[in-house]
Design a protein around this motif. Structure first.
Motif, PDB file in Angstrom:
ATOM      1  N   ALA A 169      10.033   3.124  -1.916  1.00  0.00           N
ATOM      2  CA  ALA A 169       9.927   2.160  -0.817  1.00  0.00           C
ATOM      3  C   ALA A 169       8.471   1.745  -0.589  1.00  0.00           C
ATOM      4  CB  ALA A 169      10.524   2.745   0.452  1.00  0.00           C
ATOM      5  N   LEU A 170       7.555   2.689  -0.721  1.00  0.00           N
ATOM      6  CA  LEU A 170       6.131   2.395  -0.554  1.00  0.00           C
ATOM      7  C   LEU A 170       5.647   1.442  -1.636  1.00  0.00           C
ATOM      8  CD1 LEU A 170       3.229   2.835   0.510  1.00  0.00           C
ATOM      9  CD2 LEU A 170       3.154   4.915  -0.903  1.00  0.00           C
ATOM     10  N   LEU A 171       6.011   1.715  -2.879  1.00  0.00           N
ATOM     11  CA  LEU A 171       5.540   0.869  -3.974  1.00  0.00           C
ATOM     12  C   LEU A 171       6.146  -0.532  -3.891  1.00  0.00           C
ATOM     13  CD1 LEU A 171       3.743   0.700  -6.408  1.00  0.00           C
ATOM     14  CD2 LEU A 171       5.610   1.603  -7.815  1.00  0.00           C
ATOM     15  N   LEU A 172       7.402  -0.616  -3.500  1.00  0.00           N
ATOM     16  CA  LEU A 172       8.021  -1.929  -3.322  1.00  0.00           C
ATOM     17  C   LEU A 172       7.295  -2.730  -2.241  1.00  0.00           C
ATOM     18  CD1 LEU A 172      11.854  -1.251  -3.607  1.00  0.00           C
ATOM     19  CD2 LEU A 172      10.539  -2.871  -4.987  1.00  0.00           C
ATOM     20  N   GLU A 173       6.981  -2.069  -1.131  1.00  0.00           N
ATOM     21  CA  GLU A 173       6.246  -2.753  -0.060  1.00  0.00           C
ATOM     22  C   GLU A 173       4.898  -3.249  -0.564  1.00  0.00           C
ATOM     23  OE1 GLU A 173       4.066  -1.850   4.237  1.00  0.00           O
ATOM     24  OE2 GLU A 173       5.253  -0.277   3.274  1.00  0.00           O
ATOM     25  N   ALA A 174       4.200  -2.400  -1.316  1.00  0.00           N
ATOM     26  CA  ALA A 174       2.878  -2.779  -1.824  1.00  0.00           C
ATOM     27  C   ALA A 174       2.971  -3.983  -2.751  1.00  0.00           C
ATOM     28  CB  ALA A 174       2.251  -1.587  -2.549  1.00  0.00           C
ATOM     29  N   HIS A 175       3.985  -4.000  -3.611  1.00  0.00           N
ATOM     30  CA  HIS A 175       4.148  -5.125  -4.528  1.00  0.00           C
ATOM     31  C   HIS A 175       4.549  -6.401  -3.788  1.00  0.00           C
ATOM     32  CE1 HIS A 175       3.587  -3.816  -8.704  1.00  0.00           C
ATOM     33  NE2 HIS A 175       3.866  -2.611  -8.250  1.00  0.00           N
ATOM     34  N   GLU A 176       5.394  -6.271  -2.787  1.00  0.00           N
ATOM     35  CA  GLU A 176       5.817  -7.457  -2.038  1.00  0.00           C
ATOM     36  C   GLU A 176       4.655  -8.055  -1.252  1.00  0.00           C
ATOM     37  OE1 GLU A 176       9.076  -5.747   0.047  1.00  0.00           O
ATOM     38  OE2 GLU A 176      10.461  -5.949  -1.662  1.00  0.00           O
ATOM     39  N   ARG A 177       3.801  -7.203  -0.707  1.00  0.00           N
ATOM     40  CA  ARG A 177       2.633  -7.711   0.019  1.00  0.00           C
ATOM     41  C   ARG A 177       1.621  -8.319  -0.935  1.00  0.00           C
ATOM     42  NH1 ARG A 177       1.268  -3.278   4.644  1.00  0.00           N
ATOM     43  NH2 ARG A 177      -0.605  -4.566   4.809  1.00  0.00           N
TER      44      ARG A 177
END
Length: 229
Positions: A169-177
């Motif tokens: 979830a953290l990595l997905l958030e980082a990529h989306e931002r």
């Protein structure tokens, strides 16, 4: 490790430094393609529950054939990547279900299970971790004219490797931002760092080579031969 992990193996690059007609991830290392060696490493790790391989669109079909040929039962999908490595990782992440994920370069076929375990253990404690080794050489910062402008303290410098391990979830958030901001980084840790999350280092191994230039292939052959013997 009791947690089950997903792995995104990124092999969509078109690097030119190898100087061969065939891309480096598909060159033969001993008896099989480099990417197959890499996939087999993760296939044989107990903590890995699922794998996604990201390649160029034109390579999907032959990679799918290798899934059967080499009995890669954990390989959940072979998907086509994007324009940048960052895009390819994001596409791969969306094909995984595990809470914890690691991202690995397809051209690092010698990573060991012990190194991966160290990286995963560090990530489980902190949320984000990367494999790395202390640099051996003195590093110089050079300007556009080729003049040395600084010599960083070598004791604080580490050469970053893969895998890099994160809560999914953290990595997905980082990529989306990163996508929303138009930011393109050279590794996944950069995307996580820029949203204010600390990333810790787990000590890797110097044999975890990234096959990039012609001299890397015989070196990988040598280390692989040492393992087999």
């Amino acid at each position: 490790m009791t947690h089950k992990w997903g792995a995104v193996i990124v092999a969509a690059g078109r690097g030119t430094r190898m100087g061969t007609a065939e891309r480096k991830q598909f060159l033969h290392l001993q008896d099989k393609p480099v990417i197959v060696h890499t996939l087999e490493r993760f296939e044989n790790m107990d903590a890995i529950a699922e794998i996604v391989l990201v390649v160029s669109q034109e390579d999907v079909e032959r990679c799918e054939a290798w899934v059967q040929q080499y009995s890669l039962s954990k390989l959940k999908a072979v998907v086509a990547g994007g324009a940048e490595r960052q895009d390819s990782v994001y596409i791969g992440l969306q094909s995984l279900d595990c809470e914890w994920v690691m991202i690995h370069d397809g051209v690092r076929p010698l990573v060991t299970s012990k190194a991966v375990q160290r990286c995963c253990s560090a990530a489980l404690q902190s949320g984000a971790a990367v494999l790395a080794v202390p640099v051996k050489d003195t590093i110089k910062q050079v300007d556009e004219s080729g003049v040395i402008v600084a010599t960083p303290d070598r004791s604080s410098l580490w050469a970053i490797q893969t895998p890099q391990a994160f809560r999914r979830a953290l990595l997905l958030e980082a990529h989306e931002r990163a996508l929303a901001d138009g930011f393109v980084g050279t590794d996944d840790a950069m995307a996580v760092e820029r949203i204010g999350v600390p990333v810790v280092v787990a000590e890797g191994e110097y044999t975890n080579l990234k096959i990039t230039t012609p001299e890397d292939l015989p070196l990988a052959e040598f280390w692989l031969g040492r393992e087999l013997n």
